[in-house]
Scaffold this motif. Structure first.
Motif: not given
Length: 195
Positions: A140-148
């Motif tokens: 989910x957004x906010x995770x270190x490995x999320x492609x925001x």
């Protein structure tokens, strides 16, 4: 008096039947589509009115694996179809089919291009030949490995140990949740065959 009632009843019945026949000829429900030369049955969601085809956005999203975003303010639906590729690998071996009863640890590399919609979450699932789903990973957004905020990204999902214990098709599904949406939308599938 009976004669007038009979004429009135006949007139009313004629109007009802004529209206039903006219409405049926103007509005037609579509039950079968052909997408890429493959027949797809559609229970609800498409209709022809005055020779114009109207399709439910849910049907478009599901059948074409596209993201549909509804703007309530502008009363506008926008459809995005990103380009998604999935590669499954066990160590350095890339595979697309397995032997019956194989159990091994594998991961999935996902490449997404032209994602024009902002997303708040993503997930990868696998479904066995009977339709039972297993979640492989979600982010989910906010995770270190999320492609925001990225339109193009490449991610390797975590390893999963999985037992291919039935003959048939196992389906990997890649889902995204658009910002502001309450549910995930399917944007890609990959089939692994077990023989």
């Amino acid at each position: 008096m009976k004669f007038r009632k009979l004429i009135l009843l006949t007139l009313v019945f004629t109007l009802i039947c004529t209206s039903a026949v006219y409405a049926d000829s103007v509005t037609q429900k579509i039950k079968l589509w052909v997408i890429n030369n493959k027949k797809v049955e559609v229970a609800n969601g498409s209709i022809v009115v005055d020779n114009k085809l109207y399709i439910s956005s849910d049907v478009v999203s599901d059948k074409l694996q596209a993201i549909v975003i509804w703007d309530e303010g502008d009363k506008k639906a926008t459809i995005y179809k990103p380009n998604v590729h999935m590669i499954t690998s066990e160590g350095s071996r890339i595979f697309g089919d397995v032997k019956l009863k194989d159990k091994f640890k594998f991961n999935t590399f996902v490449q997404v291009d032209s994602l024009k919609a902002d997303i708040s979450a993503l997930k990868l699932t696998i479904s066995d030949p009977y339709g039972d789903d297993t979640l492989i990973e979600s982010r989910k957004s906010g995770d270190s490995d999320f492609p925001d905020g990225k339109n193009d990204f490449w991610i390797t999902m975590k390893d999963i140990s999985y037992n291919f214990d039935s003959v048939g098709s196992y389906t990997l599904r890649f889902w995204v949740k658009p910002v502001g949406a309450s549910s995930f939308q399917l944007i890609s599938e990959k089939v692994i065959s077990s023989k």
